[in-house]
Write an enzyme that holds these catalytic residues in place. Structure first.
Site, PDB file in Angstrom:
ATOM      1  N   GLU A  23       0.842  -1.212   0.000  1.00  0.00           N
ATOM      2  CA  GLU A  23       0.000   0.000   0.000  1.00  0.00           C
ATOM      3  C   GLU A  23       0.870   1.253   0.000  1.00  0.00           C
ATOM      4  OE1 GLU A  23      -1.144   2.130   3.126  1.00  0.00           O
ATOM      5  OE2 GLU A  23      -0.992   0.599   4.699  1.00  0.00           O
ATOM      6  N   LYS A 157      -3.644  -0.944  14.289  1.00  0.00           N
ATOM      7  CA  LYS A 157      -2.887   0.040  15.042  1.00  0.00           C
ATOM      8  C   LYS A 157      -3.414   0.194  16.460  1.00  0.00           C
ATOM      9  CE  LYS A 157      -3.787   2.126  11.449  1.00  0.00           C
ATOM     10  NZ  LYS A 157      -4.280   3.165  10.557  1.00  0.00           N
TER      11      LYS A 157
HETATM   12  N1  PSU Z   1      -0.636   1.869   9.344  1.00  0.00           N
HETATM   13  C1  PSU Z   1       0.347   2.779   9.520  1.00  0.00           C
HETATM   14  N2  PSU Z   1       0.254   3.965   8.903  1.00  0.00           N
HETATM   15  C2  PSU Z   1      -0.805   4.264   8.094  1.00  0.00           C
HETATM   16  C3  PSU Z   1      -1.842   3.301   7.899  1.00  0.00           C
HETATM   17  C4  PSU Z   1      -1.707   2.117   8.554  1.00  0.00           C
HETATM   18  O1  PSU Z   1       1.294   2.545  10.243  1.00  0.00           O
HETATM   19  O2  PSU Z   1      -0.819   5.346   7.537  1.00  0.00           O
HETATM   20  C5  PSU Z   1      -2.995   3.616   6.955  1.00  0.00           C
HETATM   21  C6  PSU Z   1      -3.344   2.370   6.132  1.00  0.00           C
HETATM   22  O3  PSU Z   1      -3.253   2.743   4.770  1.00  0.00           O
HETATM   23  C7  PSU Z   1      -4.763   2.042   6.505  1.00  0.00           C
HETATM   24  C8  PSU Z   1      -5.281   3.426   6.814  1.00  0.00           C
HETATM   25  O4  PSU Z   1      -5.433   1.377   5.474  1.00  0.00           O
HETATM   26  O5  PSU Z   1      -4.225   3.993   7.571  1.00  0.00           O
HETATM   27  C9  PSU Z   1      -6.609   3.435   7.540  1.00  0.00           C
HETATM   28  O6  PSU Z   1      -7.151   4.718   7.503  1.00  0.00           O
HETATM   29  P1  PSU Z   1      -8.670   4.977   7.901  1.00  0.00           P
HETATM   30  O7  PSU Z   1      -8.772   4.627   9.361  1.00  0.00           O
HETATM   31  O8  PSU Z   1      -8.923   6.429   7.617  1.00  0.00           O
HETATM   32  O9  PSU Z   1      -9.514   4.058   7.033  1.00  0.00           O
END
Ligand code: PSU
Ligand code: MN
Length: 299
Positions: A23, A157
């Site tokens: 990603e 996370k």
């Molecule tokens: N893990 C990290 N850094 C990030 C992300 C995950 O250490 O930036 C990103 C991933 O791309 C994940 C996204 O899919 O955060 C989720 O964002 P949201 O909660 O807005 O869907």
């Protein structure tokens, strides 16, 4: 949706060689410069060393890119204003030919269309703390449920509500398979203390589950704990997260900006130790993903 394949990627997929999707939100929004670009290049190298072909996913010039080239990787890591592209943003970004970094949700969607079965990342999105008030639940969860791609990650996370995230995954029917662990990993922390229903102890066993689940037209999570040497103590991490969440509420940060804000805040609170941990788990997950993709191709 028009796909633009990087050099050699379409052929590799066609010939059923192991390919690992990566990603790009983590590059554009999850890690600070210049570590982000170094890490993006590193992850591709690690996947190659693991015997698979890396394909970093992004959105550029009205196309879904499957395998960003060196120049696009650099732009994603260094340009200001790169959009964070989750599922709701895919069509608008493609239509306006903007530059976008894909979340897990958008990455699995594009990977599946390209015929890639395995992706690697740090942690998936999930149910945020306070979601009972804010309704903030990542599109990653539903996307993984309905898209036939295996997401290799270190759980979700720590900034999220992990029990609720696991419950949501169960409701959606997403298998969460511990890789050499019985516990749901918590990103920088090896264990959240939450038990998983399933575990595997090698890439071949993982590949067998992946094949079954993908044949149902659905995805799954292979959850890999951060390597011991780089892990952060659970109580310490929890204290930092609570402070970061409180700061976000004070500053009125919500929605798509919340995850990047929290990750940055925690990085500042722990003077870079979480950054080193984040990079370490990303590298380890890329290695495991390459091994699983290899086993899958050999089945
Ligand atoms: N893990 C990290 N850094 C990030 C992300 C995950 O250490 O930036 C990103 C991933 O791309 C994940 C996204 O899919 O955060 C989720 O964002 P949201 O909660 O807005 O869907
Ligand atoms: Mn959200």
């Amino acid at each position: 949706m028009r796909l633009a394949f990087g050099a050699g990627i379409a052929e590799a997929i066609e010939q059923r060689r192991p390919v690992v999707a990566l990603e790009s939100t983590v590059i554009a929004h999850g890690l600070p410069r210049p570590v982000n670009l170094e890490t993006a290049r590193d992850l591709e190298r690690i996947v190659r060393e693991g015997g698979a072909i890396p394909a970093t996913i992004a959105v550029a010039e009205g196309r879904a890119v499957v395998g960003a080239d060196a120049d696009l990787l650099r732009r994603l890591a260094t340009e200001d204003g790169v959009a964070k592209v989750s599922l709701r943003d895919l069509a608008p970004l493609l239509a306006t030919a903007g530059l976008g970094a894909t979340t897990v949700a958008a990455t699995v969607e594009i990977a599946a269309r390209a015929g890639i079965s395995v992706m690697a990342t740090g942690g998936i999105g999930g149910v945020h703390r306070g979601a009972e008030r804010t309704f903030d639940v990542s599109a990653d969860l539903e996307a993984v449920a309905r898209t036939p791609v295996c997401v290799v990650c270190s759980g979700a996370k720590l900034v999220l509500d992990l029990p609720k995230t696991l419950e949501a995954l169960e409701t959606l029917g997403v298998p969460v398979i511990g890789f050499r662990t019985d516990d749901f990993p918590a990103f920088y922390v090896r264990s959240s203390g939450l038990r998983l229903a399933h575990r595997v102890d090698d890439p071949l066993a993982a590949a067998r589950v992946v094949r079954e689940q993908l044949s149902r037209g659905a995805g799954l999570v292979v959850a890999v704990p951060i390597p011991d040497a780089d892990a952060i103590d659970r109580d310490e991490a929890e204290r930092e997260v609570e402070r970061a969440v409180a700061a976000a509420e004070r500053d009125g940060v919500s929605g798509a900006a919340l995850t990047p804000y929290l990750l940055r805040a925690i990085g500042e609170l722990t003077t870079g130790r979480t950054l080193a941990a984040n990079v370490a788990l990303l590298r380890n997950n890329a290695r495991v993903a390459a091994a699983i993709a290899g086993a899958l191709a050999a089945l």
